[in-house]
Enzyme design. Structure first.
Site, mmCIF file in Angstrom:
data_model
loop_
_atom_site.group_PDB
_atom_site.id
_atom_site.type_symbol
_atom_site.label_atom_id
_atom_site.label_comp_id
_atom_site.label_asym_id
_atom_site.label_seq_id
_atom_site.Cartn_x
_atom_site.Cartn_y
_atom_site.Cartn_z
ATOM 1 N N LYS A 65 -9.777 12.918 8.750
ATOM 2 C CA LYS A 65 -9.156 12.565 10.026
ATOM 3 C C LYS A 65 -9.114 13.783 10.951
ATOM 4 C CE LYS A 65 -5.869 9.102 8.248
ATOM 5 N NZ LYS A 65 -6.293 7.972 9.082
ATOM 6 N N ARG A 82 -7.363 -0.460 1.872
ATOM 7 C CA ARG A 82 -7.864 -1.763 1.427
ATOM 8 C C ARG A 82 -8.454 -1.683 0.028
ATOM 9 N NH1 ARG A 82 -11.606 -1.819 6.615
ATOM 10 N NH2 ARG A 82 -9.754 -0.651 7.239
ATOM 11 N N LYS A 105 0.858 -1.189 0.000
ATOM 12 C CA LYS A 105 0.000 0.000 0.000
ATOM 13 C C LYS A 105 0.889 1.231 0.000
ATOM 14 C CE LYS A 105 -2.762 2.686 3.275
ATOM 15 N NZ LYS A 105 -3.200 2.746 4.689
#
Length: 487
Positions: A264, A338, A252
């Site tokens: 965030k 992901r 990643k």
């Protein structure tokens, strides 16, 4: 790349010890028996070494710790280090001893009396790794550490062994440099350029740009980066040193992660420059394999993206189609890694036909809650492959702990609107992330997922690294290649 401490191996020359500059380092086992070179230093210092070894303070030292005699009479050296170390210490202990020398010595020139050590190259590896520091973005970078000369009985053998150990040092430090770079420097384009430079070492490198990924159907990956000015890329690195299907290493490479629209919190967001840590490890392993001319076929593949909020950015509730064909409901745009890995995993299987796959990602904060900064989380669909990796990690002293998978966790990521959703909520967060990735791995493909969120960059120093980027995983994966994939 950060300039590393230079290591040289030389014959034992007792007549040069009196005039050696910097620091002299000698090793004494717990029994207190000193070797030939140490006896010469003892005579030059009028018995100071023997007195130190016989002292209660030396007896209380743990292996790898040292007594330091400052500005000893009879020597030009600024200090003599007496390191407590058994002659047949294991690899991890040897490296830790070398790291301790580096920490105490700062940048000083070193003469290391290693004539009695079975693997001086391992001490040197620990020394180089602990000497690393990321200072090139400072106005006045730190001086390069001084040379370390290891005096050994068999110079040729030590030099040959250092080829492999030095390759590991270069690979680990390459990873640390990449993880430490700020995102305004290490953009997706610059990251790809640094990987393309591995061609000089004999690595085949191929870069997919956005139009090519669009043709392949990589909408899960492309959706993550669509809010950034930096173009998304997939870089494939192939080291062809053996025969048969390759081991595929998947990383990643989110060069910066704001969380996208699922923004965030501001506190600590600056640390998200390390969210490409998985790709950094893959790059470091490929460099190490090339430098040591590994007799194995290994493919490294990384997805390079930036996750930013923008008018074009992906939204919570969006549904995207993966390269595999499965549709994904995006519940949280901060669960972006992901999505990147889903397409890269599938592309690796289609394009490379690997014998096995390992993916690495700084994937979840839940992993840090579970395991802290001591262990990476290991998820696998093959018990034998998992056992092999855990053995490799233990051999190299890199913490790793296997975590579960299973249908109950799969159920948490079922979607009412799509084939799958990208998060199962807070419970078992690192496990449901792994369960998501497993959906993009063929059933007969041996696969390991490594969540390295807690170990890629640490808030304090480790045995072989100062505070910050560690390069965790380069040593363990190189060991896995040696054990299972190298002829």
């Amino acid at each position: 790349m950060t300039e590393l401490r230079t290591v040289e191996f030389a014959d034992v020359d007792l007549d040069t010890l009196a005039g050696a500059a910097g620091r002299l380092v000698l090793f004494v086992p717990g029994a207190g028996t000193i070797g030939t070179a140490a006896r010469r230093v003892n005579r030059l210092t009028k018995g100071a070494v023997a007195r130190a070894v016989e002292s209660e303070a030396f007896g209380k030292l743990s292996e790898g710790e040292a007594l330091v005699l400052g500005w000893p009479a009879g020597l030009a050296a600024e200090a003599v280090e007496i390191v407590k170390l058994e002659r047949r210490a294991d690899t991890v202990s040897l490296r830790k001893a070398g790291a301790g020398i580096a920490k105490r010595a700062a940048g000083a020139t070193l003469t290391v009396l290693a004539e009695g050590q079975k693997a001086p190259e391992e001490i040197a590896l620990g020394l180089v790794l602990r000497s690393w520091a990321f200072t090139k973005r400072k106005e006045t970078p730190s001086d390069t550490p001084g040379k370390a000369v290891f005096m050994v009985k068999e110079v040729a053998a030590a030099q040959a062994a250092w080829v492999d150990a030095g390759a590991l040092a270069a690979g680990v430090c390459f990873t640390r440099d990449l993880v430490s770079e700020p995102a305004n420097v290490l953009t997706t384009t610059e990251f790809a350029a640094q990987l393309e430079a591995l061609r000089d070492l004999g690595v085949e490198v191929e870069v997919l740009d956005e139009p090519e990924m669009e043709k392949l159907g990589m909408r899960a990956l492309l959706g993550v980066g669509q809010g950034s000015e930096s173009p998304s890329k997939v870089v494939t690195m192939r080291w062809k040193g053996g025969e048969g299907a390759p081991l595929a290493l998947i990383g990643k490479g989110v060069v910066f992660d704001t969380g996208g629209i699922s923004l965030k919190p501001g506190a600590g967001m600056e640390d998200m420059t390390m969210d490409m840590g998985g790709a950094g490890v893959v790059a470091g392993v490929m460099k190490a394999l090339a430098l040591r001319k590994a007799k194995a076929n290994v493919t490294g593949m990384v997805g390079l993206v930036e996750n930013m909020p923008d008018g074009r950015a992906q939204r919570p509730g969006d549904i995207v189609a993966s390269m595999k064909g499965d549709t994904i409901e995006v519940i949280n745009t901060d669960a972006e890694g992901r999505l990147v890995l889903a397409d890269v995993l599938w592309h690796a299987q289609q394009a490379e036909q690997p014998a096995a796959m390992v993916d690495l990602a700084t994937l979840t904060g839940a992993c840090i809650i579970a395991l802290g900064h001591e262990n990476a989380a290991v998820f696998a669909n093959d018990d034998g492959f998992a056992k092999d990796f855990l053995k490799a990690a233990e051999t190299e002293g890199e913490g790793a702990w296997r975590m579960p998978l299973g249908k109950a966790y799969d159920d948490l990521i079922k979607s009412m609107k799509a084939d799958i959703k990208n998060t199962g909520g807070r419970p078992a967060g690192s496990i449901t992330a792994a369960a998501f990735l497993q959906k993009f791995v063929a059933e007969d493909m041996p696969w390991i997922h490594l969540d390295i969120a807690g170990v890629a960059q640490t808030p304090g120093e480790t045995a072989l690294a100062p505070k910050g980027a560690t390069g965790w995983g380069v040593l363990a994966l190189d060991r896995l290649v040696r054990m299972k994939f190298e002829g």
